[in-house]
Scaffold this active site. Structure first.
Site, mmCIF file in Angstrom:
data_model
loop_
_atom_site.group_PDB
_atom_site.id
_atom_site.type_symbol
_atom_site.label_atom_id
_atom_site.label_comp_id
_atom_site.label_asym_id
_atom_site.label_seq_id
_atom_site.Cartn_x
_atom_site.Cartn_y
_atom_site.Cartn_z
ATOM 1 N N CYS A 51 -7.623 -31.830 40.969
ATOM 2 C CA CYS A 51 -6.498 -31.223 41.665
ATOM 3 C C CYS A 51 -5.565 -32.359 42.468
ATOM 4 C CB CYS A 51 -7.228 -30.004 42.582
ATOM 5 S SG CYS A 51 -8.188 -30.546 43.597
ATOM 6 N N HIS A 288 -10.227 -28.121 47.784
ATOM 7 C CA HIS A 288 -9.258 -27.879 46.642
ATOM 8 C C HIS A 288 -7.941 -28.067 46.966
ATOM 9 C CE1 HIS A 288 -8.146 -26.638 42.662
ATOM 10 N NE2 HIS A 288 -7.639 -25.319 42.999
#
Length: 446
Positions: A51, A288
């Site tokens: 990510c 994340h």
């Protein structure tokens, strides 16, 4: 493995003891840029880790689709439009990383990479059919090509001009979307930026760009892709700490960055990332990255006088106390081009600090010099949230979650919404934001 490849490996992965980089970690990062079948302008992320590259690319991709492309239906783009916008986005990030446009650009790719389907590593390293199940996305790498083998076969390709770069990136579309596209692009950014240049910007050069245990990208890696500078901090400009100069962000970014860590008071994001040129923000949780965006350009209108004053004041208040010693008032006033004659400064000190405590509060300072200004932000506007992980989406299909945002200058218990990580993250920019999502459950930050 060439010396250049080894330098890249050390910078990205570090020098892990006991057998090198774990195969499971390398596998998580071994994917390409793949669009969701459900949301045609959204990139998918197969496992945790990449990510740090995919979210910044998604943010720039949305910027280019929403604001730089006329007549494009951002909710339903064709395969050819996917190809064009992804490659132009990758080229833009590579240009951002290049310190001097007179320098060369570098693309990391396979030897003799083809520009047609079924190209790249599959041609020179055929795999048995059983090693790649038919229902596995083509961008998820097989186990056949390990860490050492991968780094022994990749090569560097040099381009001298922006036009050459754009043409080459477009011709390598199949490389970016298949197998190891994310890593090949990351390495291209690193070599275009220059390994030594990155080392000069990173605070701790012993810390790799990818965490060797958990596989998360570092803040330096995120900043490199978002701003072109691999600095380790998110504040504006440089700061002194115990005689060390700590580098921050030097100019307004095209897309922004907000983090849940600020709501927990671990850090404070500066205005250059918090107030970008376009209303698109990468949101960071502990583990994340996702993306929050809107088409409402009023959210990124030019900095008002009071916003500038707040930003300048806070540079003299690095610990975010909400006040400065009164001895710094003159410096703040000079930085804002306010009248700073000694007599006037002393008059303001006595007015802003009538009890003689020796401090100047931010709120009182803004009220005195920059009384309330009308906000240009509309009362409510549509917003969207992107999370590239399938398991974080409803029905495990990557798609944008739509909602309505209300940004007020005060807390209104009548429209109080649930306290969620996404909301807490956004409150670091808009303290009294409320979010009404069209789905039953709020979007996930993780």
């Amino acid at each position: 493995m060439s010396d250049t490849n080894k330098e890249v490996v050390d910078l990205v992965w570090g020098r892990p003891s006991g057998g090198g980089v774990p195969a499971s970690l390398f596998r998580r990062w071994s994917q390409g840029f793949v669009f969701s079948e459900t949301e045609r302008s959204a990139l998918e992320q197969f496992e945790g880790g990449p990510c740090a590259v995919i979210a910044p690319v998604q943010a720039f991709l949305l910027k280019n689709i929403l604001f730089n492309t006329e007549g494009l239906n951002w909710k339903d783009i064709s395969e050819e439009e996917q190809r064009t916008v992804l490659c132009s986005t990758l080229s833009e990030i590579l240009e951002l990383a290049c310190l001097n446009k007179s320098q060369a650009f570098h693309l990391v790719t396979w030897p003799h990479a083809k520009t047609t389907d079924n190209s790249d590593i599959t041609d020179s390293h055929p795999e048995p059919e059983s090693s790649q199940p038919t229902d596995t996305p083509t961008a998820l790498a097989t186990e056949e090509l390990g860490f050492e083998r991968f780094h022994s076969v990749i090569q560097k390709r040099t381009l001298r001009t922006v036009a050459e770069l754009k043409e080459a990136v477009l011709s390598l579309y199949d490389t970016w979307k298949n197998k190891f596209g994310v890593l090949l692009f990351l390495y291209s950014v690193i070599l275009t930026k220059g390994i030594e240049n990155i080392k000069n910007e990173i605070e701790d050069t012993t810390e790799p760009l990818i965490d060797p245990v958990y596989g998360h990208g570092s803040q330096s890696l995120i900043n490199l892709l978002v701003t072109g500078h691999a600095v380790s901090n998110v504040w504006d400009g440089d700061r002194e700490c115990s005689g060390m100069k700590l580098h921050g962000i030097y100019q307004q970014a095209s897309v922004g960055f907000l983090t849940l860590m600020e709501s927990l008071r671990y850090c404070k994001v500066g205005a250059f990332l918090k107030s970008p040129k376009f209303p698109i923000w990468i949101l960071g949780s502990e583990t994340h990255l996702s993306v929050f965006f809107t088409k409402e350009m009023a959210l990124v209108a030019p900095e008002s006088a009071s916003e500038q004053a707040r930003r300048v004041f806070q540079t003299f208040d690095p610990e975010d106390n909400g006040f400065i010693p009164d001895t710094l008032l003159e410096d703040v006033m000079k930085a804002l081009d306010l009248v700073s004659e000694p007599d006037y400064v002393n008059l303001m000190k006595s007015k802003l600090d009538p009890e003689g405590l020796g401090i100047i509060l931010l709120g009182q300072f803004l009220l005195e010099f920059f009384p309330d200004q009308d906000s240009v932000i509309p009362d409510s506007f549509p917003v969207y949230h992107y999370n590239g992980l399938k398991q974080s989406n409803h029905n495990e299909k990557v798609s944008y979650v739509e909602g309505t945002a209300l940004v007020m200058g005060f807390e209104d218990p009548m429209v109080r919404t649930d306290d969620t990580p996404v909301k807490r993250c956004l409150q670091t920019k808009w303290p009294y934001i409320e979010l009404l999502w069209t789905t039953e459950r709020s979007p996930s930050l993780n």
